[in-house]
Design a protein around this motif. Structure first.
Motif, PDB file in Angstrom:
ATOM      1  N   LEU A  48       0.817  -1.209   0.000  1.00  0.00           N
ATOM      2  CA  LEU A  48       0.000   0.000   0.000  1.00  0.00           C
ATOM      3  C   LEU A  48       0.855   1.266   0.000  1.00  0.00           C
ATOM      4  O   LEU A  48       0.461   2.274  -0.587  1.00  0.00           O
ATOM      5  CB  LEU A  48      -0.942   0.018   1.199  1.00  0.00           C
ATOM      6  CG  LEU A  48      -2.087  -0.988   1.174  1.00  0.00           C
ATOM      7  CD1 LEU A  48      -2.965  -0.796   2.393  1.00  0.00           C
ATOM      8  CD2 LEU A  48      -2.920  -0.859  -0.085  1.00  0.00           C
ATOM      9  N   HIS A  49       2.007   1.226   0.646  1.00  0.00           N
ATOM     10  CA  HIS A  49       2.848   2.420   0.752  1.00  0.00           C
ATOM     11  C   HIS A  49       3.765   2.576  -0.464  1.00  0.00           C
ATOM     12  O   HIS A  49       3.815   3.638  -1.078  1.00  0.00           O
ATOM     13  CB  HIS A  49       3.673   2.364   2.032  1.00  0.00           C
ATOM     14  CG  HIS A  49       4.598   3.519   2.212  1.00  0.00           C
ATOM     15  ND1 HIS A  49       4.142   4.800   2.411  1.00  0.00           N
ATOM     16  CD2 HIS A  49       5.950   3.597   2.213  1.00  0.00           C
ATOM     17  CE1 HIS A  49       5.179   5.614   2.521  1.00  0.00           C
ATOM     18  NE2 HIS A  49       6.280   4.902   2.415  1.00  0.00           N
ATOM     19  N   ILE A  50       4.475   1.528  -0.812  1.00  0.00           N
ATOM     20  CA  ILE A  50       5.493   1.638  -1.857  1.00  0.00           C
ATOM     21  C   ILE A  50       4.890   1.447  -3.254  1.00  0.00           C
ATOM     22  O   ILE A  50       5.118   2.253  -4.149  1.00  0.00           O
ATOM     23  CB  ILE A  50       6.623   0.615  -1.613  1.00  0.00           C
ATOM     24  CG1 ILE A  50       7.336   0.948  -0.301  1.00  0.00           C
ATOM     25  CG2 ILE A  50       7.619   0.615  -2.755  1.00  0.00           C
ATOM     26  CD1 ILE A  50       8.291  -0.126   0.176  1.00  0.00           C
ATOM     27  N   TRP A 111      -7.817   2.805  11.314  1.00  0.00           N
ATOM     28  CA  TRP A 111      -8.514   4.077  11.196  1.00  0.00           C
ATOM     29  C   TRP A 111      -8.025   5.041  12.278  1.00  0.00           C
ATOM     30  O   TRP A 111      -7.832   6.231  12.021  1.00  0.00           O
ATOM     31  CB  TRP A 111     -10.021   3.867  11.320  1.00  0.00           C
ATOM     32  CG  TRP A 111     -10.788   5.139  11.321  1.00  0.00           C
ATOM     33  CD1 TRP A 111     -11.152   5.884  10.237  1.00  0.00           C
ATOM     34  CD2 TRP A 111     -11.246   5.844  12.470  1.00  0.00           C
ATOM     35  NE1 TRP A 111     -11.818   6.998  10.649  1.00  0.00           N
ATOM     36  CE2 TRP A 111     -11.891   7.013  12.018  1.00  0.00           C
ATOM     37  CE3 TRP A 111     -11.185   5.605  13.835  1.00  0.00           C
ATOM     38  CZ2 TRP A 111     -12.463   7.922  12.889  1.00  0.00           C
ATOM     39  CZ3 TRP A 111     -11.757   6.518  14.706  1.00  0.00           C
ATOM     40  CH2 TRP A 111     -12.379   7.659  14.218  1.00  0.00           C
ATOM     41  N   LEU A 112      -7.824   4.529  13.492  1.00  0.00           N
ATOM     42  CA  LEU A 112      -7.324   5.361  14.584  1.00  0.00           C
ATOM     43  C   LEU A 112      -5.931   5.892  14.265  1.00  0.00           C
ATOM     44  O   LEU A 112      -5.629   7.067  14.538  1.00  0.00           O
ATOM     45  CB  LEU A 112      -7.306   4.558  15.885  1.00  0.00           C
ATOM     46  CG  LEU A 112      -6.815   5.290  17.123  1.00  0.00           C
ATOM     47  CD1 LEU A 112      -7.789   6.405  17.504  1.00  0.00           C
ATOM     48  CD2 LEU A 112      -6.627   4.325  18.271  1.00  0.00           C
ATOM     49  N   GLU A 120      -1.518   8.238   6.634  1.00  0.00           N
ATOM     50  CA  GLU A 120      -2.613   8.902   5.932  1.00  0.00           C
ATOM     51  C   GLU A 120      -3.041   8.033   4.764  1.00  0.00           C
ATOM     52  O   GLU A 120      -2.221   7.623   3.948  1.00  0.00           O
ATOM     53  CB  GLU A 120      -2.141  10.270   5.425  1.00  0.00           C
ATOM     54  CG  GLU A 120      -3.179  11.013   4.645  1.00  0.00           C
ATOM     55  CD  GLU A 120      -2.623  12.280   4.015  1.00  0.00           C
ATOM     56  OE1 GLU A 120      -3.298  12.815   3.127  1.00  0.00           O
ATOM     57  OE2 GLU A 120      -1.520  12.718   4.390  1.00  0.00           O
ATOM     58  N   HIS A 121      -4.332   7.741   4.718  1.00  0.00           N
ATOM     59  CA  HIS A 121      -4.874   6.958   3.608  1.00  0.00           C
ATOM     60  C   HIS A 121      -5.240   7.895   2.467  1.00  0.00           C
ATOM     61  O   HIS A 121      -5.880   8.907   2.684  1.00  0.00           O
ATOM     62  CB  HIS A 121      -6.122   6.199   4.057  1.00  0.00           C
ATOM     63  CG  HIS A 121      -5.836   5.114   5.034  1.00  0.00           C
ATOM     64  ND1 HIS A 121      -5.882   5.300   6.386  1.00  0.00           N
ATOM     65  CD2 HIS A 121      -5.488   3.822   4.846  1.00  0.00           C
ATOM     66  CE1 HIS A 121      -5.577   4.169   6.999  1.00  0.00           C
ATOM     67  NE2 HIS A 121      -5.337   3.256   6.086  1.00  0.00           N
ATOM     68  N   LYS A 122      -4.857   7.541   1.270  1.00  0.00           N
ATOM     69  CA  LYS A 122      -5.213   8.313   0.076  1.00  0.00           C
ATOM     70  C   LYS A 122      -6.043   7.396  -0.815  1.00  0.00           C
ATOM     71  O   LYS A 122      -5.562   6.361  -1.254  1.00  0.00           O
ATOM     72  CB  LYS A 122      -3.971   8.773  -0.655  1.00  0.00           C
ATOM     73  CG  LYS A 122      -3.148   9.742   0.157  1.00  0.00           C
ATOM     74  CD  LYS A 122      -2.035  10.306  -0.678  1.00  0.00           C
ATOM     75  CE  LYS A 122      -1.263  11.272   0.157  1.00  0.00           C
ATOM     76  NZ  LYS A 122      -1.385  12.619  -0.245  1.00  0.00           N
TER      77      LYS A 122
END
Length: 160
Positions: A48-50, A111-112, A120-122
């Motif tokens: 999810l990040h990379i 979520w917390l 941070e979710h995009k």
């Protein structure tokens, strides 16, 4: 401040896990499932990040360490901690409820972390995170079934 709060929560999770009665898991099983769960969680956040750039992890030292503790300590502990409850559940409905509650808890913790600024979710959909946790928990249950059978077979074979 976030790091201190998450440090206290992670320590409390470790102490509660090892002090909780009725786990009925062998120490080798706990280590194996912890490592398996940690591997799944690390790969999830890496993809999810990379690869997909759907998560941005805060690079400040405190939030980054808090996120590291979450994905190496607290989340794998929750995944391992649900296994005895899953095994003790009699019916398929109860087993599904245990997995759904645990997936909901892990989704809420993510979520917390987003809410307090650790990550941070995009373009984040909550159902996608819940689906990952359900799949991860299902794979951990499958790992427990296969590894647990092998472990029991080896212990019985090597008894005197």
């Amino acid at each position: 401040m976030i790091l201190v709060c998450y440090l206290i929560v992670n320590i409390a999770c470790v102490l509660a896990f090892f002090a909780w009665p009725g786990k009925r898991l062998h120490a080798l099983e706990i280590l194996t499932y912890w490592l398996f769960g940690s591997l799944l969680i690390q790969n999830y956040y890496a993809f999810l990040h990379i690869n997909f750039k759907l998560i941005v992890i805060n690079e400040a030292l405190g939030p980054a360490l808090a996120h590291f503790m979450n994905r190496t300590v607290m989340q794998p502990l929750i995944v391992v901690g649900v296994l005895p409850y899953y095994a003790a559940s009699g019916t398929i409905g109860r087993k599904a409820a245990v997995l759904a509650c645990c997936a909901g808890l892990l989704t809420g913790l993510e979520w917390l972390a987003d809410w307090v600024g650790i990550l941070e979710h995009k373009g984040w959909d909550g159902w996608l995170t819940a689906a990952f946790w359900l799949v991860a928990l299902g794979l951990t249950v499958l790992c427990r079934r296969t590894f647990g059978r092998k472990l029991i077979r080896e212990v019985k074979r090597n008894e005197f």
